[in-house]
Write a protein that holds these residues in place. Structure first.
Motif, mmCIF file in Angstrom:
data_model
loop_
_atom_site.group_PDB
_atom_site.id
_atom_site.type_symbol
_atom_site.label_atom_id
_atom_site.label_comp_id
_atom_site.label_asym_id
_atom_site.label_seq_id
_atom_site.Cartn_x
_atom_site.Cartn_y
_atom_site.Cartn_z
ATOM 1 N N GLY A 157 33.545 42.569 49.385
ATOM 2 C CA GLY A 157 34.344 41.870 50.386
ATOM 3 C C GLY A 157 35.560 42.675 50.783
ATOM 4 N N ILE A 158 36.426 42.066 51.536
ATOM 5 C CA ILE A 158 37.608 42.742 52.048
ATOM 6 C C ILE A 158 38.688 42.859 50.969
ATOM 7 N N ARG A 159 39.571 43.850 51.118
ATOM 8 C CA ARG A 159 40.668 44.034 50.173
ATOM 9 C C ARG A 159 41.872 43.175 50.537
ATOM 10 N N LYS A 160 41.843 42.588 51.734
ATOM 11 C CA LYS A 160 42.962 41.784 52.202
ATOM 12 C C LYS A 160 43.190 40.597 51.275
ATOM 13 N N ASN A 161 44.452 40.269 51.076
ATOM 14 C CA ASN A 161 44.798 39.158 50.194
ATOM 15 C C ASN A 161 44.273 37.835 50.746
ATOM 16 N N THR A 162 43.513 37.103 49.913
ATOM 17 C CA THR A 162 42.931 35.841 50.361
ATOM 18 C C THR A 162 43.523 34.634 49.635
ATOM 19 N N LEU A 163 44.530 34.846 48.791
ATOM 20 C CA LEU A 163 45.128 33.766 48.011
ATOM 21 C C LEU A 163 46.603 33.618 48.332
ATOM 22 N N ASP A 164 47.124 32.391 48.158
ATOM 23 C CA ASP A 164 48.565 32.220 48.325
ATOM 24 C C ASP A 164 49.264 32.713 47.059
ATOM 25 N N ASN A 165 50.582 32.750 47.076
ATOM 26 C CA ASN A 165 51.331 33.348 45.969
ATOM 27 C C ASN A 165 51.083 32.648 44.639
ATOM 28 N N ASN A 166 51.064 31.311 44.637
ATOM 29 C CA ASN A 166 50.843 30.572 43.399
ATOM 30 C C ASN A 166 49.448 30.834 42.846
ATOM 31 N N GLU A 167 48.446 30.816 43.719
ATOM 32 C CA GLU A 167 47.071 31.098 43.290
ATOM 33 C C GLU A 167 46.962 32.511 42.730
ATOM 34 N N LYS A 168 47.636 33.436 43.389
ATOM 35 C CA LYS A 168 47.587 34.832 42.974
ATOM 36 C C LYS A 168 48.134 35.005 41.553
ATOM 37 N N ILE A 169 49.265 34.380 41.283
ATOM 38 C CA ILE A 169 49.878 34.489 39.953
ATOM 39 C C ILE A 169 48.974 33.881 38.891
ATOM 40 N N VAL A 170 48.459 32.676 39.158
ATOM 41 C CA VAL A 170 47.623 31.989 38.177
ATOM 42 C C VAL A 170 46.322 32.753 37.927
ATOM 43 N N VAL A 171 45.681 33.222 38.997
ATOM 44 C CA VAL A 171 44.434 33.978 38.852
ATOM 45 C C VAL A 171 44.670 35.249 38.033
ATOM 46 N N TYR A 172 45.766 35.929 38.295
ATOM 47 C CA TYR A 172 46.058 37.163 37.562
ATOM 48 C C TYR A 172 46.312 36.881 36.090
ATOM 49 N N ARG A 173 47.023 35.792 35.774
ATOM 50 C CA ARG A 173 47.272 35.434 34.376
ATOM 51 C C ARG A 173 45.966 35.047 33.677
ATOM 52 N N ILE A 174 45.074 34.371 34.397
ATOM 53 C CA ILE A 174 43.769 34.034 33.823
ATOM 54 C C ILE A 174 42.991 35.312 33.542
ATOM 55 N N PHE A 175 43.035 36.248 34.477
ATOM 56 C CA PHE A 175 42.367 37.540 34.282
ATOM 57 C C PHE A 175 42.905 38.229 33.031
ATOM 58 N N GLN A 176 44.223 38.237 32.868
ATOM 59 C CA GLN A 176 44.824 38.852 31.684
ATOM 60 C C GLN A 176 44.383 38.142 30.408
ATOM 61 N N GLU A 177 44.282 36.807 30.474
ATOM 62 C CA GLU A 177 43.850 36.029 29.303
ATOM 63 C C GLU A 177 42.414 36.361 28.922
ATOM 64 N N ILE A 178 41.544 36.463 29.929
ATOM 65 C CA ILE A 178 40.136 36.806 29.670
ATOM 66 C C ILE A 178 40.034 38.193 29.032
ATOM 67 N N ILE A 179 40.759 39.157 29.596
ATOM 68 C CA ILE A 179 40.740 40.518 29.061
ATOM 69 C C ILE A 179 41.293 40.539 27.636
ATOM 70 N N ASN A 180 42.359 39.794 27.415
ATOM 71 C CA ASN A 180 42.969 39.736 26.087
ATOM 72 C C ASN A 180 41.982 39.190 25.057
ATOM 73 N N ASN A 181 41.235 38.144 25.438
ATOM 74 C CA ASN A 181 40.216 37.589 24.541
ATOM 75 C C ASN A 181 39.126 38.612 24.241
ATOM 76 N N ALA A 182 38.710 39.342 25.284
ATOM 77 C CA ALA A 182 37.662 40.355 25.099
ATOM 78 C C ALA A 182 38.125 41.462 24.156
ATOM 79 N N LEU A 183 39.369 41.904 24.323
ATOM 80 C CA LEU A 183 39.896 42.984 23.490
ATOM 81 C C LEU A 183 40.079 42.539 22.041
#
Length: 257
Positions: A157-183
Motif C-alpha cells: 500500500g501507500i506510505r502516506k500516513n493513514t492514521l490520526d495522531n492518537n491511533e498512530k501512538i497507540v499502534v506504535y506502542r502495540i507494535f513495540q509490545e509485540i516485538i518486546n514479547n517476541a524478544l
C-alpha cells in the motif's frame, strides 16, 4: 335458558382469564426487557469506564516515556558527547594512542546513535511528526542492528500516513509490545513484520518461536504483554487477532474494525 346463561358465564370467565394471562405475559415480557436494557446499560458503562481507565493509563505511560526520552537525550546523550570529545582530544594530543583509541571512539559513536534512536522511539511528540510506516520501518532497522534475530519488513500500500495522531501512538506502542514479547519470550530466530495501508490499516507480526496454546492463554489468563496489547487496541477501536501454534510460532495481527 339456564344452560345458555351458564355457557355465557363460562365464556366470560375464560375471556377474562385469557386477558389476565395475556396481561401477566406482557408484564413479564416488559420486565424481562427492562432487565435486559438495564444489564446492557451497566455493561456499556463498565466498558466506558474500562476504556476511560485504559486511556488514562495510556496517557500516563506516554508522559513517563516522554520523560525518559528527554532524559536520554539531555543526560546520557550529552555525557556521551563529552566523553567522545575527551577521547578525540586524547587522540589529537597523543598520536601514538590513535590506533588504540579509535575503536573506543567508534563504539561511543555507535552507542550514541543507539541511544538517540531509542530516545526518538520513546517520544510520542516526535512520533506524531512522521508517518506510522516510517516509524515502524525505522524501528525494524534499529532492531536489525541491535539483535541477533533476523527481521524482515514488508509494506503493501501507500506510505502516506493513514492514521490520526492518537491511533498512530497507540499502534506504535502495540507494535513495540509485540516485538518486546517476541524478544523476551518466543525464543525466535526470525521475525516478520507486514504492514498494509490499503484498503484498511493492518499490522501483522510473525515469529518462528515456541508459540503457546491459545486454549490456555485466554484474555483472563493472558500475560501482561497480551493484556496490554488488547487493552490498547480497545482504546482506538482496533481489533487484535492472535494465532499461535506450540513449537511453531506466533502471529499477532492488529487491524481497523
Amino acid at each position: 335458558m339456564q344452560n345458555s346463561t351458564i355457557a355465557f358465564g363460562i365464556l366470560i370467565a375464560v375471556f377474562f382469564s385469557a386477558l389476565i394471562v395475556l396481561f401477566c405475559v406482557l408484564i413479564v415480557k416488559l420486565y424481562i426487557n427492562k432487565i435486559k436494557n438495564y444489564t446492557k446499560l451497566i455493561y456499556q458503562k463498565d466498558i466506558d469506564f474500562q476504556k476511560t481507565l485504559n486511556v488514562t493509563i495510556q496517557e500516563t505511560q506516554e508522559q513517563v516515556l516522554n520523560n525518559i526520552s528527554q532524559d536520554l537525550h539531555d543526560d546520557a546523550g550529552q555525557q556521551l558527547t563529552y566523553i567522545n570529545f575527551v577521547v578525540e582530544n586524547l587522540k589529537y594530543d597523543n598520536p601514538a594512542l590513535n590506533d588504540a583509541l579509535t575503536p573506543l571512539s567508534q563504539s561511543i559513536g555507535t552507542l550514541s546513535s543507539s541511544i538517540r534512536s531509542i530516545s526518538h522511539s520513546l517520544n510520542s511528540q516526535l512520533l506524531v511528526q512522521e508517518s506510522i510506516v516510517k516509524a515502524i520501518e525505522a524501528e525494524v532497522e534499529r532492531l536489525k542492528s541491535n539483535t541477533r534475530i533476523q527481521f524482515e519488513f514488508k509494506l503493501f500500500g501507500i506510505r502516506k500516513n493513514t492514521l490520526d495522531n492518537n491511533e498512530k501512538i497507540v499502534v506504535y506502542r502495540i507494535f513495540q509490545e509485540i516485538i518486546n514479547n517476541a524478544l523476551k519470550h518466543s525464543g525466535a530466530t526470525s521475525v516478520g513484520v507486514i504492514l498494509k495501508t490499503e484498503p484498511h490499516f493492518e499490522l501483522s507480526v510473525s515469529d518462528n518461536g515456541k508459540g503457546f496454546d491459545l486454549s490456555e492463554n485466554t484474555t483472563a489468563k493472558a500475560g501482561m504483554g497480551l493484556k496490554n496489547i488488547i487493552n490498547r487496541a480497545g482504546i482506538i477501536n482496533f481489533k487484535v487477532k492472535i494465532d499461535a501454534i506450540p513449537l511453531t510460532g506466533t502471529t499477532i495481527t492488529l487491524s481497523q474494525k
